[in-house]
Write a protein that holds these residues in place. Sequence first.
Motif, PDB file in Angstrom:
ATOM      1  N   PRO A 165      -3.374  -4.386 -15.792  1.00  0.00           N
ATOM      2  CA  PRO A 165      -2.603  -3.221 -15.337  1.00  0.00           C
ATOM      3  C   PRO A 165      -2.510  -3.060 -13.832  1.00  0.00           C
ATOM      4  O   PRO A 165      -2.331  -1.943 -13.348  1.00  0.00           O
ATOM      5  CB  PRO A 165      -3.400  -2.068 -15.944  1.00  0.00           C
ATOM      6  CG  PRO A 165      -4.815  -2.535 -15.845  1.00  0.00           C
ATOM      7  CD  PRO A 165      -4.773  -4.031 -16.072  1.00  0.00           C
ATOM      8  N   GLU A 166      -2.640  -4.120 -13.055  1.00  0.00           N
ATOM      9  CA  GLU A 166      -2.490  -3.985 -11.608  1.00  0.00           C
ATOM     10  C   GLU A 166      -1.040  -3.656 -11.248  1.00  0.00           C
ATOM     11  O   GLU A 166      -0.122  -3.882 -12.019  1.00  0.00           O
ATOM     12  CB  GLU A 166      -2.915  -5.283 -10.909  1.00  0.00           C
ATOM     13  CG  GLU A 166      -4.307  -5.768 -11.253  1.00  0.00           C
ATOM     14  CD  GLU A 166      -5.398  -4.742 -10.969  1.00  0.00           C
ATOM     15  OE1 GLU A 166      -5.189  -3.867 -10.095  1.00  0.00           O
ATOM     16  OE2 GLU A 166      -6.444  -4.788 -11.623  1.00  0.00           O
ATOM     17  N   SER A 167      -0.865  -3.112 -10.058  1.00  0.00           N
ATOM     18  CA  SER A 167       0.444  -2.638  -9.619  1.00  0.00           C
ATOM     19  C   SER A 167       1.461  -3.774  -9.557  1.00  0.00           C
ATOM     20  O   SER A 167       1.191  -4.843  -9.005  1.00  0.00           O
ATOM     21  CB  SER A 167       0.326  -1.991  -8.242  1.00  0.00           C
ATOM     22  OG  SER A 167       1.593  -1.784  -7.674  1.00  0.00           O
ATOM     23  N   GLU A 168       2.656  -3.513 -10.116  1.00  0.00           N
ATOM     24  CA  GLU A 168       3.733  -4.506 -10.065  1.00  0.00           C
ATOM     25  C   GLU A 168       4.167  -4.769  -8.627  1.00  0.00           C
ATOM     26  O   GLU A 168       4.490  -5.896  -8.252  1.00  0.00           O
ATOM     27  CB  GLU A 168       4.945  -4.034 -10.874  1.00  0.00           C
ATOM     28  CG  GLU A 168       4.649  -3.719 -12.323  1.00  0.00           C
ATOM     29  CD  GLU A 168       4.292  -2.249 -12.514  1.00  0.00           C
ATOM     30  OE1 GLU A 168       4.037  -1.559 -11.497  1.00  0.00           O
ATOM     31  OE2 GLU A 168       4.242  -1.791 -13.668  1.00  0.00           O
ATOM     32  N   GLY A 169       4.171  -3.713  -7.804  1.00  0.00           N
ATOM     33  CA  GLY A 169       4.576  -3.886  -6.418  1.00  0.00           C
ATOM     34  C   GLY A 169       3.627  -4.787  -5.642  1.00  0.00           C
ATOM     35  O   GLY A 169       4.049  -5.572  -4.794  1.00  0.00           O
ATOM     36  N   THR A 170       2.319  -4.671  -5.941  1.00  0.00           N
ATOM     37  CA  THR A 170       1.344  -5.487  -5.230  1.00  0.00           C
ATOM     38  C   THR A 170       1.463  -6.956  -5.618  1.00  0.00           C
ATOM     39  O   THR A 170       1.480  -7.843  -4.756  1.00  0.00           O
ATOM     40  CB  THR A 170      -0.083  -4.989  -5.514  1.00  0.00           C
ATOM     41  OG1 THR A 170      -0.166  -3.601  -5.194  1.00  0.00           O
ATOM     42  CG2 THR A 170      -1.095  -5.751  -4.688  1.00  0.00           C
ATOM     43  N   SER A 171       1.558  -7.236  -6.918  1.00  0.00           N
ATOM     44  CA  SER A 171       1.674  -8.633  -7.347  1.00  0.00           C
ATOM     45  C   SER A 171       2.976  -9.245  -6.850  1.00  0.00           C
ATOM     46  O   SER A 171       2.999 -10.385  -6.353  1.00  0.00           O
ATOM     47  CB  SER A 171       1.581  -8.732  -8.877  1.00  0.00           C
ATOM     48  OG  SER A 171       2.629  -8.014  -9.509  1.00  0.00           O
ATOM     49  N   SER A 172       4.077  -8.496  -6.929  1.00  0.00           N
ATOM     50  CA  SER A 172       5.361  -9.016  -6.445  1.00  0.00           C
ATOM     51  C   SER A 172       5.332  -9.221  -4.936  1.00  0.00           C
ATOM     52  O   SER A 172       5.873 -10.206  -4.421  1.00  0.00           O
ATOM     53  CB  SER A 172       6.489  -8.048  -6.804  1.00  0.00           C
ATOM     54  OG  SER A 172       6.621  -7.918  -8.199  1.00  0.00           O
ATOM     55  N   TRP A 192       0.843  -1.204   0.000  1.00  0.00           N
ATOM     56  CA  TRP A 192       0.000   0.000   0.000  1.00  0.00           C
ATOM     57  C   TRP A 192       0.875   1.249   0.000  1.00  0.00           C
ATOM     58  O   TRP A 192       0.616   2.211  -0.734  1.00  0.00           O
ATOM     59  CB  TRP A 192      -0.916   0.020   1.225  1.00  0.00           C
ATOM     60  CG  TRP A 192      -1.666   1.320   1.343  1.00  0.00           C
ATOM     61  CD1 TRP A 192      -2.837   1.668   0.740  1.00  0.00           C
ATOM     62  CD2 TRP A 192      -1.251   2.477   2.086  1.00  0.00           C
ATOM     63  NE1 TRP A 192      -3.185   2.962   1.062  1.00  0.00           N
ATOM     64  CE2 TRP A 192      -2.226   3.486   1.891  1.00  0.00           C
ATOM     65  CE3 TRP A 192      -0.143   2.753   2.897  1.00  0.00           C
ATOM     66  CZ2 TRP A 192      -2.135   4.740   2.478  1.00  0.00           C
ATOM     67  CZ3 TRP A 192      -0.048   4.016   3.478  1.00  0.00           C
ATOM     68  CH2 TRP A 192      -1.032   4.993   3.271  1.00  0.00           C
ATOM     69  N   LEU A 193       1.924   1.253   0.828  1.00  0.00           N
ATOM     70  CA  LEU A 193       2.820   2.407   0.881  1.00  0.00           C
ATOM     71  C   LEU A 193       3.495   2.638  -0.467  1.00  0.00           C
ATOM     72  O   LEU A 193       3.615   3.783  -0.925  1.00  0.00           O
ATOM     73  CB  LEU A 193       3.886   2.181   1.959  1.00  0.00           C
ATOM     74  CG  LEU A 193       4.825   3.357   2.216  1.00  0.00           C
ATOM     75  CD1 LEU A 193       4.105   4.447   2.984  1.00  0.00           C
ATOM     76  CD2 LEU A 193       6.057   2.899   2.990  1.00  0.00           C
ATOM     77  N   LEU A 194       3.913   1.556  -1.127  1.00  0.00           N
ATOM     78  CA  LEU A 194       4.546   1.684  -2.437  1.00  0.00           C
ATOM     79  C   LEU A 194       3.587   2.298  -3.449  1.00  0.00           C
ATOM     80  O   LEU A 194       3.972   3.186  -4.226  1.00  0.00           O
ATOM     81  CB  LEU A 194       5.008   0.302  -2.917  1.00  0.00           C
ATOM     82  CG  LEU A 194       5.612   0.226  -4.318  1.00  0.00           C
ATOM     83  CD1 LEU A 194       6.843   1.103  -4.433  1.00  0.00           C
ATOM     84  CD2 LEU A 194       5.946  -1.220  -4.674  1.00  0.00           C
ATOM     85  N   ASP A 195       2.329   1.868  -3.434  1.00  0.00           N
ATOM     86  CA  ASP A 195       1.367   2.392  -4.399  1.00  0.00           C
ATOM     87  C   ASP A 195       0.885   3.793  -4.041  1.00  0.00           C
ATOM     88  O   ASP A 195       0.650   4.620  -4.917  1.00  0.00           O
ATOM     89  CB  ASP A 195       0.162   1.450  -4.496  1.00  0.00           C
ATOM     90  CG  ASP A 195       0.513   0.126  -5.157  1.00  0.00           C
ATOM     91  OD1 ASP A 195       1.483   0.110  -5.929  1.00  0.00           O
ATOM     92  OD2 ASP A 195      -0.161  -0.880  -4.899  1.00  0.00           O
ATOM     93  N   ALA A 196       0.740   4.060  -2.729  1.00  0.00           N
ATOM     94  CA  ALA A 196       0.177   5.341  -2.309  1.00  0.00           C
ATOM     95  C   ALA A 196       1.229   6.433  -2.167  1.00  0.00           C
ATOM     96  O   ALA A 196       0.961   7.596  -2.481  1.00  0.00           O
ATOM     97  CB  ALA A 196      -0.577   5.168  -0.983  1.00  0.00           C
TER      98      ALA A 196
END
Length: 524
Positions: free
Chosen positions: A430-437, A140-144
Amino acid sequence: MVEDGGEEEAEGESGEMPAAAAPLQRCNGFLPGKEAAGGGRAAPAGGGEQPAPAAPEAEAMLAAGGGRPEARLETRLSRRRLAVLAVFSCYSLVNAFQWIQYSILSNVFAGFYGVSFTEIDWLSMVYMVAYVPLILPATWLLDARGLRLTALLGAGLNALGAWLKCGSLAPRRYPLTLAAQAVCAVAQVFILGLPSRIASVWFGPTEVSTACAVAVLGNQLGTAIGFLLPPVLVPNTPNDIDLMAHNIGIMFYGTAIVSTLLFFLTGVVFEEKPKYPPSHSQAVLQTKPPEDYSYKQSIINLFKNIPFILLLISYGIMTGAFYSVSTLLNQMIVTHYAGEEVNAGRIGLTLVVAGMVGSIICGLWLDYTKTYKQTTLIVYILSFIGLLVFTFTLDLGYLIVVFVTGGVLGFFMTGYLPLGFEFAVEITYPESEGTSSGLLNASAQIFGIVFTLVQGKLTTDYSPRAGNIFLCAWIFVGIILTALIKSDLRRHNVNSGIMNLDVKAVPVDSPVEPESTLKIQSAL
């Protein structure tokens, strides 16, 4: 063309753009209806369908794959991308080194702190335990809040944990060294999910898989150095505890100084993103305003994606097995080859260095062929065969055989890591790369904890062969799951200009979706 800001032009794209487009419902976890806040572009609540004016983000989305010359969205490569990749790889290296530095000297640290082997194993497993509850807040922090803040947190906590270890240089200070290792474990949460994000945000479509492999390579190199250097720096001197403390201090203080330097370099080098997107897929994602993003919706989308769920489990099995083998390698070797702690470290080094070569080869192969599923499945099968051979040759009494089989095992097992990251990004775009990883790594940590505990128990109570056969059985399950994954290369299709994206417009507060859909074709 080179600009003053250090940006180097790589490519530009053009094509036809439709005159009007409806607001976009879903892109990278974005919420329907948010467009109204951007200027009333969504249809009124409760009303019938009305013609929608062209949305700027939709036009930019189309322009990324082709559009009028005046609306063209440029894609360029930044020279800074190489520095970002290098700094990240280095502090990821130090974090991995701190993970394995205890396990490869399990007998030394067990004697120094006066604890059991199981307690020393927890100095490795704390990395896995910390990751699982913290991964969702970290992603969440990475995306936000973005890439730069996440990178600084990872590098900063890594340095803090290293300095705390310097206070544990005495017997009976195991709780302090465990607490310090826990800080490094929290730092890992902000590190492991970044390779695919850095590769996607900073690198072009013809180099993204290689960049991801290099980013993962830093972590693998840290593990390799962790296998090699500690046995050399800290020889086993059970009759001279003061000398042992001095040698451990050299290792701890050296690590702290290097990690602090890398923290400052991270602050200087890292930026949120380059001035221009490096690829079509990034240009598409950057058209949406950040306030329209829903982290919760992104997580829901991922868990509804059946191919991703299959990959989530299979990646966890393979990587968890690697973590378990790395943690217990010293115990396996000294069981059959007493007094060979240094060679145990060298075998671990051989395993990881071979895996680094495998990672780079796999990354280059993916950039060239885009055969994600086929490559992942083949590497999985060969890892299974490699572990079987390693298992049944470990007790033959010939260390050279263990070196060879360990190298073969590492080439495929460690080489699998970047494959999983990149395959996940492709099938979840197109979901976040950080979330999937992050979710992949969480799965790996869960399996790693279970595998390490079970394999450690089997190794202690029975033999290393029993523990390794347990891992072989699970990797065979992973092969079956990998074979069931549907290969839908969404990001590659956008970059190639051959993807039809069905996007629905949803009126604000409307309980029913309109039947009409807008088809967007990006064309080179």
